[in-house]
Design an enzyme around this catalytic site. Sequence first.
Site, PDB file in Angstrom:
ATOM      1  N   THR A   1      -5.775   2.676  -7.024  1.00 61.14           N
ATOM      2  CA  THR A   1      -7.036   2.600  -6.281  1.00 61.14           C
ATOM      3  C   THR A   1      -7.883   3.819  -6.568  1.00 61.14           C
ATOM      4  OG1 THR A   1      -6.039   1.257  -4.552  1.00 61.14           O
ATOM      5  CG2 THR A   1      -8.040   2.457  -3.962  1.00 61.14           C
TER       6      THR A   1
ATOM      7  N   TYR B   1      -2.129   5.580  -4.329  1.00 56.44           N
ATOM      8  CA  TYR B   1      -3.148   6.608  -4.113  1.00 56.44           C
ATOM      9  C   TYR B   1      -2.601   7.868  -4.752  1.00 56.44           C
ATOM     10  CZ  TYR B   1      -5.826   4.055  -0.519  1.00 56.44           C
ATOM     11  OH  TYR B   1      -6.606   3.169   0.162  1.00 56.44           O
TER      12      TYR B   1
ATOM     13  N   SER C   1       0.831  -1.208   0.000  1.00 52.07           N
ATOM     14  CA  SER C   1       0.000   0.000   0.000  1.00 52.07           C
ATOM     15  C   SER C   1       0.866   1.258   0.000  1.00 52.07           C
ATOM     16  CB  SER C   1      -0.877  -0.007   1.253  1.00 52.07           C
ATOM     17  OG  SER C   1      -1.395   1.280   1.512  1.00 52.07           O
TER      18      SER C   1
ATOM     19  N   LYS D   1      -8.344  -0.640  -9.171  1.00 52.04           N
ATOM     20  CA  LYS D   1      -9.008  -1.242  -8.007  1.00 52.04           C
ATOM     21  C   LYS D   1     -10.126  -0.329  -7.503  1.00 52.04           C
ATOM     22  CE  LYS D   1      -7.898  -2.980  -3.393  1.00 52.04           C
ATOM     23  NZ  LYS D   1      -8.316  -1.919  -2.460  1.00 52.04           N
TER      24      LYS D   1
ATOM     25  N   HIS E   1     -13.660  -1.683  -1.274  1.00 50.27           N
ATOM     26  CA  HIS E   1     -12.639  -1.357  -0.278  1.00 50.27           C
ATOM     27  C   HIS E   1     -12.914  -2.097   1.045  1.00 50.27           C
ATOM     28  CE1 HIS E   1      -9.332   1.734  -0.313  1.00 50.27           C
ATOM     29  NE2 HIS E   1      -9.266   1.370   0.945  1.00 50.27           N
TER      30      HIS E   1
HETATM   31  C1  LIG Z   1      -6.893  -2.393   7.354  1.00 48.58           C
HETATM   32  C2  LIG Z   1      -7.122  -2.176   5.904  1.00 48.58           C
HETATM   33  C3  LIG Z   1      -6.371  -1.221   5.234  1.00 48.58           C
HETATM   34  C4  LIG Z   1      -6.547  -1.048   3.867  1.00 48.58           C
HETATM   35  N1  LIG Z   1      -5.742  -0.165   3.198  1.00 48.58           N
HETATM   36  C5  LIG Z   1      -5.844  -0.066   1.851  1.00 48.58           C
HETATM   37  C6  LIG Z   1      -4.926   0.736   1.129  1.00 48.58           C
HETATM   38  O1  LIG Z   1      -4.034   1.340   1.684  1.00 48.58           O
HETATM   39  N2  LIG Z   1      -5.083   0.804  -0.229  1.00 48.58           N
HETATM   40  C7  LIG Z   1      -6.080   0.123  -0.890  1.00 48.58           C
HETATM   41  O2  LIG Z   1      -6.190   0.218  -2.110  1.00 48.58           O
HETATM   42  N3  LIG Z   1      -6.939  -0.659  -0.214  1.00 48.58           N
HETATM   43  C8  LIG Z   1      -6.833  -0.784   1.124  1.00 48.58           C
HETATM   44  N4  LIG Z   1      -7.687  -1.609   1.809  1.00 48.58           N
HETATM   45  C9  LIG Z   1      -8.681  -2.406   1.061  1.00 48.58           C
HETATM   46  C10 LIG Z   1      -8.103  -3.768   0.684  1.00 48.58           C
HETATM   47  O3  LIG Z   1      -7.103  -3.623  -0.294  1.00 48.58           O
HETATM   48  C11 LIG Z   1      -9.177  -4.721   0.148  1.00 48.58           C
HETATM   49  O4  LIG Z   1      -9.897  -4.082  -0.870  1.00 48.58           O
HETATM   50  C12 LIG Z   1     -10.139  -5.197   1.239  1.00 48.58           C
HETATM   51  O5  LIG Z   1      -9.444  -5.422   2.434  1.00 48.58           O
HETATM   52  C13 LIG Z   1     -10.848  -6.469   0.810  1.00 48.58           C
HETATM   53  O6  LIG Z   1     -11.729  -6.906   1.769  1.00 48.58           O
HETATM   54  P1  LIG Z   1     -11.378  -8.013   2.880  1.00 48.58           P
HETATM   55  O7  LIG Z   1     -10.574  -7.299   3.934  1.00 48.58           O
HETATM   56  O8  LIG Z   1     -12.710  -8.426   3.370  1.00 48.58           O
HETATM   57  O9  LIG Z   1     -10.579  -9.106   2.216  1.00 48.58           O
HETATM   58  C14 LIG Z   1      -7.523  -1.794   3.178  1.00 48.58           C
HETATM   59  C15 LIG Z   1      -8.267  -2.752   3.867  1.00 48.58           C
HETATM   60  C16 LIG Z   1      -8.075  -2.951   5.214  1.00 48.58           C
HETATM   61  C17 LIG Z   1      -8.863  -4.019   5.918  1.00 48.58           C
END
Ligand SMILES: Cc1cc2nc3c(=O)[nH]c(=O)nc-3n(C[C@H](O)[C@H](O)[C@H](O)COP(=O)(O)O)c2cc1C
Length: 379
Positions: free
Chosen positions: A156, A130, A107, A252, A276
């Site tokens: 994203t 981002y 990330s 994404k 997300h």
């Molecule tokens: C704690 C956390 C932080 C996240 N940070 C980002 C991020 O920095 N960039 C991003 O594109 N998605 C981020 N996401 C979304 C994840 O990439 C992903 O889309 C999502 O976790 C999928 O769902 P799941 O946790 O149920 O597998 C984050 C998700 C979580 C749980």
Amino acid sequence: MPVVTCIDDLRSMARKRVARAIFDYVDRGSYAEQTLRANRADLEALALRQRVGIDVDRRSLATTMAGHEVRMPVALAPVGLTGLNWADGEMLAARAAERFGVPFTLSTMSICSIEDVASAVQKPFWFQLYVMRDRGFAASLIERAKAAGCSALMLTLDLQIQGQRHRDLKNGLTVPPKLTLGTALDVMTKPGWALNVMRGRRKSFGNLEGRIPDAKSLTTLSQWIAGQFDPTLSWKDVEWVKGLWGRKLILKGILDAEDAKIAVQSGVDAIVVSNHGGRQLDGAVSSIRALPEIVDAVNNEVEVWFDGGIRSGQDVLRALALGARGTLIGRAFAYGLGAMGEAGVTRALEVIEKELDVTLALCGLRDVRDASRAILRAA
Ligand SMILES: Cc1cc2nc3c(=O)[nH]c(=O)nc-3n(C[C@H](O)[C@H](O)[C@H](O)COP(=O)(O)O)c2cc1C
């Protein structure tokens, strides 16, 4: 060492070990968490067809995602602040993924920097971008990812404005974590976590240090994001990123068939159907419900990947059945990391692989690439 049989075991262990503000940051969703719950409920509602009398010896889970060979169609999703669950968490998770044979996505909002992760692995990893208001800075991140040998960029699109997670505000989530009267009592019960995170090479955003003047003294995470992320982000910028990057590009955060069609026009290599993880637009459709119409809309012109709510190999197979070529897991691996560090990420992958393999067989298939709507019961 407790016997870990499922992702929920890792979640329970992480909840006991990791400071509450960080655990909640991982675990929770935005606003009333309707979409967070729908992601899980709608996956669970999809019944698999049990088939018998079919030879299911010698099975294969291997496939490709955007041309990358993967041991199973699962990649680690970009997860911000991973390195606050366990010291140097992004380096550990990247290493676990590399050893296992699945991609790791770093990330923008990671604790370890792009260069830290590059030093921990041998093979290319992926970087998630981002786009910030300061385009020069966004361009410099792209350059750093290129220099580090990243083979795919995941742009994203669903966080140009941040949804509110009530828990983060109530917990006063700050980066680096600050000890306040409110958090001290909780952290006193988690000395193992505190000592471990203190030993980590960084406690704040590794990719942003030295570039953004106040990256070392942030107030709350959401305030900072509101100031830096670019709300003007549009399809034109996808072209701009594509031009600068020049390697595999993945979009994404697509949740609508109309947007998926535009994404196809922009000539990217894959799109991730995602809300997300229920952390942005609350009230949005679950990703698994959006998946079939998006698969139909893009008509095989681009790879469609899926994330949101995957906690098992059964869930992976459900997404493949509805047309996803690959999947991403976020919380499932973050819980593993919070529970047991690198070994926990490996364990999360092993659990999902085993479940996927057995479920595939019990549905009467030998090759994961053969998954189709035929393995789901008609509603
Ligand atoms: C704690 C956390 C932080 C996240 N940070 C980002 C991020 O920095 N960039 C991003 O594109 N998605 C981020 N996401 C979304 C994840 O990439 C992903 O889309 C999502 O976790 C999928 O769902 P799941 O946790 O149920 O597998 C984050 C998700 C979580 C749980």
